[in-house]
Write a protein that holds these residues in place. Structure first.
Motif, PDB file in Angstrom:
ATOM      1  N   GLN A   1      39.527  48.465  34.015  1.00  0.00           N
ATOM      2  CA  GLN A   1      38.501  48.360  32.983  1.00  0.00           C
ATOM      3  C   GLN A   1      37.611  47.152  33.324  1.00  0.00           C
ATOM      4  O   GLN A   1      37.543  46.162  32.606  1.00  0.00           O
ATOM      5  CB  GLN A   1      39.137  48.221  31.604  1.00  0.00           C
ATOM      6  CG  GLN A   1      39.978  49.427  31.203  1.00  0.00           C
ATOM      7  CD  GLN A   1      40.573  49.279  29.820  1.00  0.00           C
ATOM      8  OE1 GLN A   1      40.025  48.570  28.965  1.00  0.00           O
ATOM      9  NE2 GLN A   1      41.688  49.958  29.591  1.00  0.00           N
ATOM     10  N   ALA A   2      36.923  47.288  34.467  1.00  0.00           N
ATOM     11  CA  ALA A   2      36.190  46.162  35.034  1.00  0.00           C
ATOM     12  C   ALA A   2      35.043  45.692  34.144  1.00  0.00           C
ATOM     13  O   ALA A   2      34.736  44.496  34.082  1.00  0.00           O
ATOM     14  CB  ALA A   2      35.666  46.520  36.423  1.00  0.00           C
TER      15      ALA A   2
ATOM     16  N   LEU B   1      34.710  41.973  32.923  1.00  0.00           N
ATOM     17  CA  LEU B   1      33.567  41.155  33.343  1.00  0.00           C
ATOM     18  C   LEU B   1      33.059  40.289  32.191  1.00  0.00           C
ATOM     19  O   LEU B   1      32.825  39.087  32.358  1.00  0.00           O
ATOM     20  CB  LEU B   1      32.455  42.062  33.873  1.00  0.00           C
ATOM     21  CG  LEU B   1      31.296  41.355  34.610  1.00  0.00           C
ATOM     22  CD1 LEU B   1      30.702  42.268  35.662  1.00  0.00           C
ATOM     23  CD2 LEU B   1      30.203  40.927  33.639  1.00  0.00           C
ATOM     24  N   ASP B   2      32.875  40.898  31.009  1.00  0.00           N
ATOM     25  CA  ASP B   2      32.378  40.130  29.865  1.00  0.00           C
ATOM     26  C   ASP B   2      33.337  39.003  29.499  1.00  0.00           C
ATOM     27  O   ASP B   2      32.910  37.877  29.203  1.00  0.00           O
ATOM     28  CB  ASP B   2      32.195  41.065  28.665  1.00  0.00           C
ATOM     29  CG  ASP B   2      31.032  42.031  28.859  1.00  0.00           C
ATOM     30  OD1 ASP B   2      30.158  41.739  29.695  1.00  0.00           O
ATOM     31  OD2 ASP B   2      31.014  43.080  28.185  1.00  0.00           O
ATOM     32  N   LEU B   3      34.648  39.306  29.502  1.00  0.00           N
ATOM     33  CA  LEU B   3      35.628  38.288  29.128  1.00  0.00           C
ATOM     34  C   LEU B   3      35.682  37.172  30.164  1.00  0.00           C
ATOM     35  O   LEU B   3      35.713  35.978  29.820  1.00  0.00           O
ATOM     36  CB  LEU B   3      37.004  38.938  28.976  1.00  0.00           C
ATOM     37  CG  LEU B   3      38.123  38.026  28.449  1.00  0.00           C
ATOM     38  CD1 LEU B   3      37.746  37.413  27.106  1.00  0.00           C
ATOM     39  CD2 LEU B   3      39.424  38.797  28.326  1.00  0.00           C
ATOM     40  N   HIS B   4      35.671  37.518  31.452  1.00  0.00           N
ATOM     41  CA  HIS B   4      35.713  36.494  32.499  1.00  0.00           C
ATOM     42  C   HIS B   4      34.427  35.656  32.514  1.00  0.00           C
ATOM     43  O   HIS B   4      34.476  34.446  32.793  1.00  0.00           O
ATOM     44  CB  HIS B   4      35.934  37.139  33.869  1.00  0.00           C
ATOM     45  CG  HIS B   4      37.358  37.468  34.158  1.00  0.00           C
ATOM     46  ND1 HIS B   4      38.380  36.568  34.002  1.00  0.00           N
ATOM     47  CD2 HIS B   4      37.947  38.617  34.605  1.00  0.00           C
ATOM     48  CE1 HIS B   4      39.527  37.120  34.344  1.00  0.00           C
ATOM     49  NE2 HIS B   4      39.298  38.373  34.702  1.00  0.00           N
ATOM     50  N   ALA B   5      33.277  36.282  32.215  1.00  0.00           N
ATOM     51  CA  ALA B   5      32.022  35.522  32.180  1.00  0.00           C
ATOM     52  C   ALA B   5      32.068  34.463  31.079  1.00  0.00           C
ATOM     53  O   ALA B   5      31.673  33.308  31.283  1.00  0.00           O
ATOM     54  CB  ALA B   5      30.840  36.465  31.960  1.00  0.00           C
TER      55      ALA B   5
ATOM     56  N   CYS C   1      34.985  40.904  39.415  1.00  0.00           N
ATOM     57  CA  CYS C   1      34.550  41.913  38.436  1.00  0.00           C
ATOM     58  C   CYS C   1      33.173  42.466  38.801  1.00  0.00           C
ATOM     59  O   CYS C   1      32.920  43.674  38.701  1.00  0.00           O
ATOM     60  CB  CYS C   1      34.512  41.312  37.039  1.00  0.00           C
ATOM     61  SG  CYS C   1      36.128  41.041  36.299  1.00  0.00           S
ATOM     62  N   HIS C   2      32.274  41.600  39.207  1.00  0.00           N
ATOM     63  CA  HIS C   2      30.948  42.061  39.630  1.00  0.00           C
ATOM     64  C   HIS C   2      31.068  43.020  40.820  1.00  0.00           C
ATOM     65  O   HIS C   2      30.375  44.039  40.871  1.00  0.00           O
ATOM     66  CB  HIS C   2      30.074  40.862  40.014  1.00  0.00           C
ATOM     67  CG  HIS C   2      29.414  40.182  38.847  1.00  0.00           C
ATOM     68  ND1 HIS C   2      28.460  40.799  38.085  1.00  0.00           N
ATOM     69  CD2 HIS C   2      29.584  38.939  38.317  1.00  0.00           C
ATOM     70  CE1 HIS C   2      28.046  39.960  37.128  1.00  0.00           C
ATOM     71  NE2 HIS C   2      28.715  38.824  37.249  1.00  0.00           N
TER      72      HIS C   2
ATOM     73  N   SER D   1      27.897  45.273  41.097  1.00  0.00           N
ATOM     74  CA  SER D   1      26.790  44.374  40.773  1.00  0.00           C
ATOM     75  C   SER D   1      26.647  43.293  41.830  1.00  0.00           C
ATOM     76  O   SER D   1      27.629  42.631  42.203  1.00  0.00           O
ATOM     77  CB  SER D   1      27.022  43.737  39.402  1.00  0.00           C
ATOM     78  OG  SER D   1      26.096  42.696  39.179  1.00  0.00           O
ATOM     79  N   ALA D   2      25.408  43.104  42.289  1.00  0.00           N
ATOM     80  CA  ALA D   2      25.146  42.065  43.291  1.00  0.00           C
ATOM     81  C   ALA D   2      25.079  40.671  42.677  1.00  0.00           C
ATOM     82  O   ALA D   2      25.041  39.675  43.401  1.00  0.00           O
ATOM     83  CB  ALA D   2      23.836  42.361  44.018  1.00  0.00           C
ATOM     84  N   GLU D   3      25.075  40.568  41.333  1.00  0.00           N
ATOM     85  CA  GLU D   3      24.970  39.266  40.680  1.00  0.00           C
ATOM     86  C   GLU D   3      26.137  38.351  41.026  1.00  0.00           C
ATOM     87  O   GLU D   3      26.014  37.131  40.992  1.00  0.00           O
ATOM     88  CB  GLU D   3      24.908  39.447  39.157  1.00  0.00           C
ATOM     89  CG  GLU D   3      23.624  40.084  38.670  1.00  0.00           C
ATOM     90  CD  GLU D   3      23.593  40.179  37.152  1.00  0.00           C
ATOM     91  OE1 GLU D   3      24.278  39.358  36.503  1.00  0.00           O
ATOM     92  OE2 GLU D   3      22.902  41.056  36.620  1.00  0.00           O
ATOM     93  N   GLY D   4      27.280  38.959  41.334  1.00  0.00           N
ATOM     94  CA  GLY D   4      28.452  38.147  41.619  1.00  0.00           C
ATOM     95  C   GLY D   4      28.425  37.455  42.960  1.00  0.00           C
ATOM     96  O   GLY D   4      29.272  36.586  43.230  1.00  0.00           O
TER      97      GLY D   4
END
Length: 832
Positions: free
Chosen positions: A721-722, A726-730, A757-758, A763-766
């Motif tokens: 459930q990436a 992602l939201d929680l890790h951010a 997660c990115h 997602s390239a943001e990571g």
């Protein structure tokens, strides 16, 4: 019509342009000389007026100081290299129009080299120059006057009947000579200029401790900004009883009768100053607010510049400009100017550190080392062992006394005027060279008001810095104060310091420490050898500091502190004493976080056995010991059944409740064991419920809460459930950056998880996060640490997937080199 056009640059010896203007105006009349500052009337179109004056003039005088070639604008660009620079435009125009251009080299400015000039200014290097030095202005000005008379006959005729006289230097003027080969502190000079410009009847006070360079800055300001004044006078105000004679000299220079009553002398002198025009009065070393009040009341159109160790001036209208110690780069620059042979930067930096970057101490050290008596390294060693003796060495012949003498005089005055402040100074001398809140010192004596007055006296003396309510002693001065104190007295002072530290307010050592309580306490606890403290509170402080260090990313120091305390207290109080067992438990915890799980198990089992015998199975202290044994034992075999972890949770829940911080720590470890054993669904259930309780009990920013949020994020990732993860890790990563700092190991774990997660969500943001975490782990943990290697793999893989094509080859090589080493290293656990 102006005959002479004075070209100059603000910030580069502008006094010389003013001096040239006044001299020529006195000799030939003010209409024959153009200087923008003096000649442009308010409301005129200045650009048009400048071009008209330049076109009509016969001579352009280019005032060139030592910074003329190198001066830069706010963006760091060389001014002379810019085509829109007015100084350059004026000279280029004069050269093209065939004007008689005279370079005037001021205060050591080098003869112009055409290779260093823009092409349009190259012809300036071929012009014969005039040298104008502040120590002998008459010769240079005489040449300039003669050249003007020779070149412009009309000016010579006008001069024949002129009532004007050659001005020469400012009158009156008595500023001490400048210090050559000194570090430019332009930011402070500009701050002084701004403060005086907006003074509106206020005095500008340069404040700072002994020897930081206040007098030097005041001197330099007087020379650099002399062009803004018609008269500058310097008064040594350290001894008020000697000021009368200096004021008499000023009165004589102004033609003022100073034989009148004492109270009338000062008003008469200021009236004389005002008649002569703009003035700057420097009061060097003034400490008396009552005396400053009289000068401020009378200054009117003039400027008052004061140097003082004092920073508190009550309601007097003053603008303070703080003069700090040199930066390390400035210190090295100063030493390199004076010490021949190009010594290594590291050697000079060590010398600078040994004298706390104090300007006067640096200057004395430079003079002494330059004499050939010792090397920089030898001086550094000597000043640490023979502080007072070395601070008498290195006669500069510019300062009235050595740093040793200045500090000695200050200490004698403090001992006489504020004995309690002197006693406090001795206490501070055995503590660390680090800030200490003034409030923490109030418990030192029974009367807090007396302590406050002592702190105030210290700040007023300039011997100790008082910054934002914190007392900040510095190492060199501490050594100076401490050196003559007997060993027995030092021990008494150290014990008093330990008790004082132990009584300071402090929060949860595992918490966020938002006000930095433990960060403030730590250096002083180490300096005072806190484990040697006789008071039980000293032992409590040491244990709290060890726990703080472990929780905030420095288990190595925590291990050293707790191991040393364990051995000392075991010998003093026995192996079953609470303090001995607590120190052993903290040592085990540090071993665990360092990955030394076998050592942690050994210590934890010994503590648990003794606690069980001493307090019984259900005592909270015994439960904590059992918890530590369970998690350390599981860490040796992380894939084993977490049955022992579950048993600890059950016991703690029954006795302490499910929302007790200790119970929740055990619950966190149970979730870790369940995840490692492959039961992800149960791990998520346990971790999610625990996270809710932690947020309710400790708050969202407590390190334990953030660790639990990180665990839930790992559960979500394991359940694929990436997006949720992602939201929680951010959120967790952002909070850990703020609470723990960007370089804390837990923060870096969250950053790694966020980047992963990115990647999982495409997602390239990571990529940027992965790069930052990889770089920080290399700096904090080293290139070969397992976490650094994992970051290298993640960053490399993401660079291959999302990075620019030019970096793909290097990324593939990074992944190839790292893969084999990652597979061979056991992954660490995060628990306890």
């Amino acid at each position: 019509m102006a005959v002479v056009f004075v070209n100059f640059r603000n910030g580069d010896e502008p006094y010389a342009a003013a001096l040239i203007y006044r001299t020529l105006a006195e000799r030939f009349g003010p209409d024959t000389v153009f200087r923008s500052t003096d000649s442009l009337q308010p409301g005129t179109k200045w650009a048009e007026e400048i071009w008209v004056a330049l076109e009509e003039c016969d001579i352009l005088v280019a005032v060139i100081g030592p910074r003329w070639l190198e001066m830069k604008d706010a963006a760091g660009r060389m001014r002379l290299r810019q085509r829109t620079d007015w100084v350059r435009l004026e000279i280029v125009r004069a050269l093209k129009d065939g004007k008689h251009v005279i370079p005037v080299l001021v205060n050591g400015a080098a003869r112009l080299d055409r290779k260093r000039l823009p092409r349009s200014l190259a012809a300036l290097a071929a012009r014969q120059s005039i040298v104008l030095d502040h120590r002998d202005t008459e010769r240079g000005l005489a040449k300039l006057v003669a050249e003007t008379q020779r070149y412009v006959p009309e000016a010579a005729e006008a001069a024949a009947d002129s009532p004007y006289r050659t001005v020469g230097w400012l009158s009156p003027w008595n500023v001490p000579p400048r210090v050559e080969r000194s570090v430019e502190r332009l930011d402070i000079l500009h701050e002084i200029a701004a403060a005086l410009k907006e003074s509106d009847g206020r005095a500008c006070v340069l404040t700072g401790g002994v020897g930081v360079g206040k007098t030097h800055l005041a001197t330099e300001f007087a020379y650099r900004y002399a062009g803004d004044y018609e008269q500058v006078w310097w008064i040594s105000a350290e001894h008020p009883e000697l000021m009368t004679a200096q004021l008499a000299l000023l009165g004589g220079a102004l033609g003022v009768d100073v034989r009148s009553e004492a109270e009338a002398v000062l008003p008469a002198i200021f009236a004389g100053l005002r008649r002569h025009g703009r003035f700057l009065l420097v009061l060097d070393g003034l400490e008396d607010p009552h005396l400053l009040r009289r000068f401020i009341a009378l200054s009117a159109v003039g400027h008052l510049l004061v140097t003082s160790r004092r920073s508190d001036w009550g309601l007097l209208p003053t603008s303070a400009v703080a003069v700090s110690r040199f930066s390390r780069d400035e210190s090295v620059q100063l030493l390199r100017m004076h010490i021949p042979g190009s010594p290594a930067t590291a050697e000079l930096a060590a010398l600078a550190a040994s004298v706390d970057d104090i300007a006067l101490a640096l200057t004395q050290a430079a003079v002494f080392v330059a004499s050939g008596a010792v090397t920089p390294a030898e001086y550094t060693d000597l000043v640490s062992r023979r502080t007072r003796e070395m601070l008498t060495r290195g006669e500069t012949y510019l300062y009235p006394r050595s740093l040793n003498a200045a500090w000695t005089i200050g200490l004698e005055a403090l001992r006489e005027s504020a004995p309690l402040a002197m006693e406090l100074l001795e206490l501070l001398s055995v503590m660390a060279a680090a800030p200490l809140p003034g409030e923490a010192l109030l418990a030192w004596k029974a009367d807090p008001l007396a302590v406050k007055e002592a702190i105030h006296a210290l700040g007023r003396s300039g011997l100790i810095a008082i910054e934002a309510g914190r007392v900040h002693p510095h190492g060199l001065f501490q050594a100076f104060v401490r050196e003559p104190i007997a060993a027995s007295r030092r021990q008494e002072l150290a014990e008093a310091g330990r008790v004082l530290l132990a009584a300071m307010r402090r929060g949860d050592p595992r918490g966020a420490d938002p006000e930095g309580d433990y960060a403030v306490l730590l250096p002083h606890a180490l300096a005072l050898d806190i484990e040697a403290g006789a008071h039980p509170q000293c032992r409590e402080l040491l244990l709290d500091l060890a726990q703080y260090l472990t929780a905030h990313g420095d288990p190595g120091m925590a291990l050293r502190m707790s191991t040393g305390a364990m051995r000392r207290w075991q010998a003093e109080f026995g192996p079953d004493a609470d303090c001995t067992l607590d120190a052993a438990a903290h040592a085990a915890q540090a071993h665990y976080h360092l990955g030394n799980h076998a050592e942690a198990v050994k210590l934890d089992r010994n503590v648990h056995r003794r606690m069980l015998a001493k307090y019984g199975e259900e005592d909270p202290r015994t439960l904590t010991a059992a918890h530590n044994v369970a998690i350390a034992s599981w860490a040796l075999k992380p894939g084993s059944d977490p049955i022992h972890l579950a048993h600890i949770v059950i016991q703690r829940t029954r006795i302490l409740g499910d929302d007790d911080p200790d119970t929740m720590r055990s619950t966190h470890n149970l979730g870790l064991g369940l995840r490692a054993a492959g039961d992800i669904t149960e791990a998520r259930r346990v971790d999610t419920a625990n996270l809710e309780r932690l947020r309710a009990r400790l708050g969202a920013d407590h390190p334990d809460t953030l660790r639990s949020a990180y665990a839930v994020g790992l559960d979500l990732m394991a359940m694929r459930q990436a997006a949720l993860a992602l939201d929680l890790h951010a959120d967790t990563y952002q909070r850990r950056c703020q609470v723990l700092g960007e370089d804390h190991t837990d923060t870096l774990r969250s950053g790694y998880a966020l980047a992963a997660c990115h990647r999982a969500t495409g997602s390239a943001e990571g990529l940027a996060v992965a790069a930052q975490v990889y770089q920080r782990r290399k700096e904090v943990l080293g290139e070969h640490h397992i976490d650094t290697l994992r970051s290298a793999m993640l960053y490399g893989e993401m660079a291959i997937a999302f990075g620019p094509p030019a970096e793909v080859t290097a990324a593939r090589e990074l992944v190839r080199e790292t893969a084999a080493r990652v597979a061979a290293v056991a992954l660490p656990n995060q628990a306890r």
